[in-house]
Design an enzyme around this catalytic site. Structure first.
Site, PDB file in Angstrom:
ATOM      1  N   GLY A  20       5.037  -2.301   1.698  1.00  0.00           N
ATOM      2  CA  GLY A  20       5.016  -3.356   2.865  1.00  0.00           C
ATOM      3  C   GLY A  20       4.996  -4.877   2.447  1.00  0.00           C
ATOM      4  O   GLY A  20       5.844  -5.709   2.935  1.00  0.00           O
ATOM      5  N   TYR A 151       1.485  15.959   4.339  1.00  0.00           N
ATOM      6  CA  TYR A 151       2.233  14.472   4.023  1.00  0.00           C
ATOM      7  C   TYR A 151       3.828  14.609   4.249  1.00  0.00           C
ATOM      8  O   TYR A 151       4.630  14.125   4.967  1.00  0.00           O
ATOM      9  CB  TYR A 151       1.885  14.134   2.886  1.00  0.00           C
ATOM     10  CG  TYR A 151       2.482  12.746   2.291  1.00  0.00           C
ATOM     11  CD1 TYR A 151       2.101  11.489   2.932  1.00  0.00           C
ATOM     12  CD2 TYR A 151       3.449  12.717   1.285  1.00  0.00           C
ATOM     13  CE1 TYR A 151       2.848  10.490   2.430  1.00  0.00           C
ATOM     14  CE2 TYR A 151       4.160  11.636   0.736  1.00  0.00           C
ATOM     15  CZ  TYR A 151       3.636  10.308   1.456  1.00  0.00           C
ATOM     16  OH  TYR A 151       4.069   9.089   1.122  1.00  0.00           O
TER      17      TYR A 151
HETATM   18  N1  LIG Z   1       3.763   4.585  -3.105  1.00  0.00           N
HETATM   19  C1  LIG Z   1       4.465   5.584  -3.232  1.00  0.00           C
HETATM   20  O1  LIG Z   1       4.855   6.206  -4.344  1.00  0.00           O
HETATM   21  C2  LIG Z   1       5.200   5.977  -1.938  1.00  0.00           C
HETATM   22  C3  LIG Z   1       6.439   6.967  -2.357  1.00  0.00           C
HETATM   23  C4  LIG Z   1       7.047   7.211  -1.015  1.00  0.00           C
HETATM   24  C5  LIG Z   1       6.542   6.669   0.301  1.00  0.00           C
HETATM   25  N2  LIG Z   1       5.714   5.839   0.288  1.00  0.00           N
HETATM   26  C6  LIG Z   1       5.426   5.260   1.825  1.00  0.00           C
HETATM   27  O2  LIG Z   1       5.436   4.092   1.560  1.00  0.00           O
HETATM   28  C7  LIG Z   1       4.713   3.474   2.729  1.00  0.00           C
HETATM   29  C8  LIG Z   1       3.601   2.298   2.263  1.00  0.00           C
HETATM   30  O3  LIG Z   1       2.774   2.823   1.162  1.00  0.00           O
HETATM   31  P1  LIG Z   1       2.386   2.026   0.019  1.00  0.00           P
HETATM   32  O4  LIG Z   1       2.436   3.109  -1.148  1.00  0.00           O
HETATM   33  O5  LIG Z   1       2.872   0.787  -0.036  1.00  0.00           O
HETATM   34  O6  LIG Z   1       0.769   2.223   0.280  1.00  0.00           O
HETATM   35  P2  LIG Z   1      -0.330   1.158   0.366  1.00  0.00           P
HETATM   36  O7  LIG Z   1      -0.323   0.135  -0.311  1.00  0.00           O
HETATM   37  O8  LIG Z   1      -1.507   2.002   0.760  1.00  0.00           O
HETATM   38  O9  LIG Z   1       0.071   0.617   2.065  1.00  0.00           O
HETATM   39  C9  LIG Z   1      -0.111   1.421   3.257  1.00  0.00           C
HETATM   40  C10 LIG Z   1      -0.089   0.351   4.401  1.00  0.00           C
HETATM   41  O10 LIG Z   1      -0.112   1.147   5.668  1.00  0.00           O
HETATM   42  C11 LIG Z   1      -1.225   0.627   6.301  1.00  0.00           C
HETATM   43  N3  LIG Z   1      -1.918   1.696   7.156  1.00  0.00           N
HETATM   44  C12 LIG Z   1      -2.259   2.756   6.849  1.00  0.00           C
HETATM   45  N4  LIG Z   1      -2.886   3.368   7.953  1.00  0.00           N
HETATM   46  C13 LIG Z   1      -2.614   2.772   8.853  1.00  0.00           C
HETATM   47  C14 LIG Z   1      -2.837   2.717  10.242  1.00  0.00           C
HETATM   48  N5  LIG Z   1      -3.499   3.806  10.953  1.00  0.00           N
HETATM   49  N6  LIG Z   1      -2.465   1.452  11.283  1.00  0.00           N
HETATM   50  C15 LIG Z   1      -1.837   0.539  10.569  1.00  0.00           C
HETATM   51  N7  LIG Z   1      -1.414   0.667   9.416  1.00  0.00           N
HETATM   52  C16 LIG Z   1      -1.746   1.404   8.434  1.00  0.00           C
HETATM   53  C17 LIG Z   1      -2.254   0.199   5.281  1.00  0.00           C
HETATM   54  O11 LIG Z   1      -3.057  -0.913   5.820  1.00  0.00           O
HETATM   55  P3  LIG Z   1      -4.516  -0.888   6.163  1.00  0.00           P
HETATM   56  O12 LIG Z   1      -5.180   0.106   5.153  1.00  0.00           O
HETATM   57  O13 LIG Z   1      -5.234  -2.327   6.512  1.00  0.00           O
HETATM   58  O14 LIG Z   1      -4.573  -0.155   7.474  1.00  0.00           O
HETATM   59  C18 LIG Z   1      -1.251  -0.442   4.133  1.00  0.00           C
HETATM   60  O15 LIG Z   1      -0.916  -1.874   4.415  1.00  0.00           O
HETATM   61  C19 LIG Z   1       3.906   4.772   3.310  1.00  0.00           C
HETATM   62  O16 LIG Z   1       4.592   5.145   4.437  1.00  0.00           O
HETATM   63  C20 LIG Z   1       4.094   5.753   2.138  1.00  0.00           C
HETATM   64  O17 LIG Z   1       4.021   7.072   2.681  1.00  0.00           O
HETATM   65  C21 LIG Z   1       5.165   5.403  -0.638  1.00  0.00           C
END
Ligand SMILES: NC(=O)c1ccc[n+]([C@@H]2O[C@H](COP(=O)([O-])OP(=O)(O)OC[C@H]3O[C@@H](n4cnc5c(N)ncnc54)[C@H](OP(=O)(O)O)[C@@H]3O)[C@@H](O)[C@H]2O)c1
Length: 209
Positions: A20, A151
């Site tokens: 994000g 998940y």
């Molecule tokens: N990294 C991967 O390999 C991967 C692969 C496929 C899909 N994704 C998806 O990509 C998206 C982003 O993940 P990322 O890898 O960038 O992880 P990340 O760095 O942990 O980011 C997750 C974001 O979601 C926010 N968040 C979590 N719970 C929340 C809540 N209850 N309300 C509002 N915001 C919330 C977190 O902010 P706060 O902690 O401040 O709440 C953080 O900004 C997710 O949907 C994840 O499932 C990731």
């Protein structure tokens, strides 16, 4: 940069970290007025500075239905209608099915699926005609990911939502698409308790499927 998003309003949930935050920075470089949300005020503030171009941040928990009451109204009052909504906030918790608790299930489902669903429900009245909704799903939404039952199901549910809403919102010229990342080494994996060894095993697992 081409400034192809000049003055477009882009809202990114979970914009203070990982995917994000990366998207937010790119959008700002392309001229968009960016709004990010997340739960952690400190990282929201530092992300807003990092993103630049007048970005704004809101503390908003997508699993708390009361957090939507004013969010989109306030964004609309400040910046006008929204052109891009990236429904990205998410967590990953894993466990073998026999050890999967209701608490883990509820946390994952409430943030990843219910949170995405109600983000869109509350945002739609404030979207411009021709707006774009992008929902972050995952390559695992139609793959096996051992110990990832809650998940994976939440991501598959989001994928289903994309299909329904793409058809439902087409008359308003609102596009709805899934962004399905593969493995990306973001803070998500550390927060989920993944060790470096597990990350390597996971990447290998996804590559062979
Ligand atoms: N990294 C991967 O390999 C991967 C692969 C496929 C899909 N994704 C998806 O990509 C998206 C982003 O993940 P990322 O890898 O960038 O992880 P990340 O760095 O942990 O980011 C997750 C974001 O979601 C926010 N968040 C979590 N719970 C929340 C809540 N209850 N309300 C509002 N915001 C919330 C977190 O902010 P706060 O902690 O401040 O709440 C953080 O900004 C997710 O949907 C994840 O499932 C990731």
């Amino acid at each position: 940069m081409s400034q192809k998003l000049k003055n477009k309003v882009a809202v990114i949930t979970g914009g203070n970290s990982g995917i994000g935050l990366g998207a937010a920075k790119l959008f700002a470089q392309e001229g968009a007025k960016v709004v990010i949300t997340g739960r952690d005020a400190e990282t929201i503030n530092s992300a807003v500075t990092e993103i630049g171009n007048g970005a704004m941040g809101y503390v908003s928990d997508v699993s708390d239905m009361s957090s939507f009451v004013l969010l989109f109204k306030e964004i609309h009052a400040t910046l006008g209608k929204i052109d891009v909504l990236i429904v990205n906030a998410g967590i990953m918790l894993t466990a073998p099915i026999a050890e999967m608790t209701e608490e883990i299930f509820d946390k994952v489902t409430n943030i990843n699926y219910k949170g995405a669903f109600f983000t869109i429900k509350h945002a739609v009245p404030y979207l411009n005609e021709g707006a774009s909704i992008v929902i972050t799903t995952s390559t695992v939404s139609d793959k096996a990911f051992v110990e990832g039952s809650a998940y994976v199901a939440s991501k598959a549910a989001k994928r289903a939502l994309v299909r329904v809403l793409a058809a439902e919102l087409a008359p308003q010229k609102i596009r709805v698409n899934a962004l399905a990342p593969g493995f990306i080494d973001t803070p998500l994996l550390t927060k989920s308790g993944f060790t470096q060894a597990y990350k390597i095993r996971w990447v290998t697992f996804l590559q062979v499927r």
